[in-house]
Design a protein around this motif. Structure first.
Motif, mmCIF file in Angstrom:
data_model
loop_
_atom_site.group_PDB
_atom_site.id
_atom_site.type_symbol
_atom_site.label_atom_id
_atom_site.label_comp_id
_atom_site.label_asym_id
_atom_site.label_seq_id
_atom_site.Cartn_x
_atom_site.Cartn_y
_atom_site.Cartn_z
ATOM 1 N N TYR A 144 0.857 -1.185 0.000
ATOM 2 C CA TYR A 144 0.000 0.000 0.000
ATOM 3 C C TYR A 144 0.891 1.232 0.000
ATOM 4 O O TYR A 144 2.087 1.142 0.288
ATOM 5 C CB TYR A 144 -0.971 -0.002 1.183
ATOM 6 N N ALA A 145 0.297 2.364 -0.329
ATOM 7 C CA ALA A 145 1.060 3.625 -0.427
ATOM 8 C C ALA A 145 2.319 3.431 -1.274
ATOM 9 O O ALA A 145 3.388 3.960 -0.946
ATOM 10 C CB ALA A 145 1.398 4.164 0.958
ATOM 11 N N ALA A 146 2.174 2.678 -2.330
ATOM 12 C CA ALA A 146 3.196 2.430 -3.358
ATOM 13 C C ALA A 146 4.380 1.595 -2.904
ATOM 14 O O ALA A 146 4.920 0.811 -3.695
ATOM 15 C CB ALA A 146 3.703 3.742 -3.962
ATOM 16 N N SER A 147 4.789 1.730 -1.635
ATOM 17 C CA SER A 147 6.024 1.053 -1.228
ATOM 18 C C SER A 147 5.975 0.456 0.170
ATOM 19 O O SER A 147 6.984 -0.099 0.634
ATOM 20 C CB SER A 147 7.204 2.029 -1.307
ATOM 21 N N SER A 148 4.832 0.535 0.854
ATOM 22 C CA SER A 148 4.728 -0.003 2.217
ATOM 23 C C SER A 148 4.246 -1.447 2.175
ATOM 24 O O SER A 148 3.210 -1.746 1.573
ATOM 25 C CB SER A 148 3.766 0.848 3.044
ATOM 26 N N LEU A 149 5.002 -2.309 2.820
ATOM 27 C CA LEU A 149 4.686 -3.738 2.805
ATOM 28 C C LEU A 149 3.562 -4.036 3.792
ATOM 29 O O LEU A 149 3.628 -3.647 4.967
ATOM 30 C CB LEU A 149 5.943 -4.529 3.175
ATOM 31 N N GLN A 150 2.539 -4.730 3.308
ATOM 32 C CA GLN A 150 1.440 -5.137 4.184
ATOM 33 C C GLN A 150 1.980 -6.125 5.216
ATOM 34 O O GLN A 150 2.864 -6.938 4.915
ATOM 35 C CB GLN A 150 0.349 -5.826 3.346
ATOM 36 N N GLY A 151 1.449 -6.055 6.430
ATOM 37 C CA GLY A 151 1.890 -6.959 7.480
ATOM 38 C C GLY A 151 1.749 -8.420 7.076
ATOM 39 O O GLY A 151 0.725 -8.808 6.517
ATOM 40 N N GLY A 152 2.767 -9.220 7.354
ATOM 41 C CA GLY A 152 2.717 -10.644 7.059
ATOM 42 C C GLY A 152 3.156 -11.012 5.655
ATOM 43 O O GLY A 152 3.274 -12.202 5.343
ATOM 44 N N VAL A 153 3.409 -10.031 4.819
ATOM 45 C CA VAL A 153 3.848 -10.296 3.442
ATOM 46 C C VAL A 153 5.369 -10.448 3.426
ATOM 47 O O VAL A 153 6.086 -9.639 4.023
ATOM 48 C CB VAL A 153 3.400 -9.147 2.510
ATOM 49 N N PRO A 154 5.878 -11.472 2.739
ATOM 50 C CA PRO A 154 7.332 -11.697 2.726
ATOM 51 C C PRO A 154 8.103 -10.515 2.158
ATOM 52 O O PRO A 154 7.631 -9.824 1.243
ATOM 53 C CB PRO A 154 7.486 -12.932 1.823
ATOM 54 N N SER A 155 9.294 -10.310 2.665
ATOM 55 C CA SER A 155 10.105 -9.151 2.282
ATOM 56 C C SER A 155 10.663 -9.253 0.866
ATOM 57 O O SER A 155 11.259 -8.289 0.370
ATOM 58 C CB SER A 155 11.252 -8.969 3.279
ATOM 59 N N ARG A 156 10.485 -10.384 0.193
ATOM 60 C CA ARG A 156 10.922 -10.466 -1.208
ATOM 61 C C ARG A 156 10.022 -9.615 -2.125
ATOM 62 O O ARG A 156 10.407 -9.337 -3.258
ATOM 63 C CB ARG A 156 10.943 -11.912 -1.709
ATOM 64 N N PHE A 157 8.865 -9.200 -1.614
ATOM 65 C CA PHE A 157 8.001 -8.296 -2.347
ATOM 66 C C PHE A 157 8.371 -6.852 -1.994
ATOM 67 O O PHE A 157 8.531 -6.517 -0.817
ATOM 68 C CB PHE A 157 6.530 -8.528 -2.008
ATOM 69 N N SER A 158 8.475 -6.013 -3.006
ATOM 70 C CA SER A 158 8.711 -4.601 -2.751
ATOM 71 C C SER A 158 8.029 -3.771 -3.831
ATOM 72 O O SER A 158 7.816 -4.239 -4.957
ATOM 73 C CB SER A 158 10.206 -4.282 -2.697
ATOM 74 N N GLY A 159 7.688 -2.544 -3.464
ATOM 75 C CA GLY A 159 7.053 -1.634 -4.403
ATOM 76 C C GLY A 159 7.789 -0.314 -4.431
ATOM 77 O O GLY A 159 8.412 0.081 -3.437
ATOM 78 N N SER A 160 7.726 0.351 -5.567
ATOM 79 C CA SER A 160 8.355 1.659 -5.684
ATOM 80 C C SER A 160 7.577 2.507 -6.679
ATOM 81 O O SER A 160 6.714 2.001 -7.410
ATOM 82 C CB SER A 160 9.811 1.525 -6.127
ATOM 83 N N GLY A 161 7.909 3.790 -6.680
ATOM 84 C CA GLY A 161 7.301 4.692 -7.646
ATOM 85 C C GLY A 161 6.474 5.779 -6.997
ATOM 86 O O GLY A 161 6.126 5.708 -5.818
ATOM 87 N N SER A 162 6.172 6.770 -7.816
ATOM 88 C CA SER A 162 5.346 7.884 -7.386
ATOM 89 C C SER A 162 4.918 8.641 -8.625
ATOM 90 O O SER A 162 5.629 8.613 -9.645
ATOM 91 C CB SER A 162 6.129 8.795 -6.443
ATOM 92 N N GLY A 163 3.772 9.306 -8.543
ATOM 93 C CA GLY A 163 3.331 10.078 -9.701
ATOM 94 C C GLY A 163 2.578 9.227 -10.702
ATOM 95 O O GLY A 163 1.395 8.960 -10.519
ATOM 96 N N THR A 164 3.247 8.804 -11.766
ATOM 97 C CA THR A 164 2.573 8.021 -12.807
ATOM 98 C C THR A 164 3.183 6.653 -13.058
ATOM 99 O O THR A 164 2.582 5.855 -13.789
ATOM 100 C CB THR A 164 2.557 8.783 -14.148
ATOM 101 N N GLU A 165 4.341 6.367 -12.509
ATOM 102 C CA GLU A 165 4.984 5.088 -12.797
ATOM 103 C C GLU A 165 5.346 4.348 -11.518
ATOM 104 O O GLU A 165 5.997 4.896 -10.618
ATOM 105 C CB GLU A 165 6.230 5.283 -13.662
#
Lengths: 107, 112
Positions: free
Chosen positions: A49-70
């Motif tokens: 959520y919020a583009a880069s915040s990991l939901q609780g309990g989700v493995p750290s191999r998942f990551s998100g990045s970006g802002s604006g349009t991409e």
């Protein structure tokens, strides 16, 4: 309405691979974006959520990045349980809109 | 344990109405925006509606649908009128305005 364009629409990869999925918004949405994983016959599950915040309990191999349009969702080292369909959702402007989905399959 | 349980899905004729319900438990229901999302067979996800904690603000993708809630009963509702074949879908209830946690879904089939 804000259009969310995901790419690729499908992807074949192997266990251990690093995978990146992209979502582009038709206008700026700040960081008001989530990523969801859905397995066949199951409800979606939020990963990011919020583009880069990991939901609780989700493995750290998942990551998100970006802002604006991409925006990107990265899985650093694919595990067998990660083969699923992934969606992005923008919640900056009504109506909220999902990307069309990326189906991640085993190579 | 946080839980959302949808009910009310059914086979309905075109032009008909249906009311879906969602019961929440394991969290303070009245503290959260709540959301409906649907998924047509073999298709992607579509955001349908959400509602503020006290019900004072609502947003819908289609004016035929009305979202409501009863915080005393920890329940969320979706009233659907003038149903069409293209409304056939699994309807999911989700917690949070941006769908942080989900129920298992209820199937609505619109067909004669």
């Amino acid at each position: 309405d804000i259009q969310m364009t995901q790419s690729p629409s499908s992807l074949s990869a192997s266990v251990g691979d690093r995978v990146t999925i992209t979502c582009r918004a038709s206008q700026g949405i700040r960081n008001d974006l989530g990523w969801y994983q859905q397995k066949p016959g199951k409800a979606p599950k939020r990963l990011i959520y919020a583009a880069s915040s990991l939901q609780g309990g989700v493995p750290s191999r998942f990551s998100g990045s970006g802002s604006g349009t991409e925006f990107t969702l990265t899985i650093s080292s694919l595990q067998p349980e990660d083969f699923a369909t992934y969606y992005c959702l923008q919640y900056n402007n009504y109506p909220y809109t999902f990307g069309q989905g990326t189906k991640l399959e085993i190579k | 344990e946080v839980q959302l349980v949808e009910s009310g899905g059914a086979l309905v004729q075109p032009g008909g109405s249906l009311r879906l319900s969602c019961a929440g438990s394991g969290f303070t229901f009245s503290n959260y925006w709540m959301t409906w999302v649907r998924q047509a067979p073999g298709k992607g996800l579509e955001w349908v509606a959400n509602i503020k904690q006290d019900g004072s603000e609502k947003h819908h993708v289609d004016s035929r649908f009305t979202i409501s809630r009863d915080n005393a009963e920890n329940s969320l509702y979706l009233q659907m009128n003038g149903l069409r074949a293209e409304d056939t879908a699994v309807y999911y209830c989700a917690g949070g305005g941006a769908a942080g946690w989900w129920g298992q879904g209820t199937l609505v089939t619109v067909s004669s």
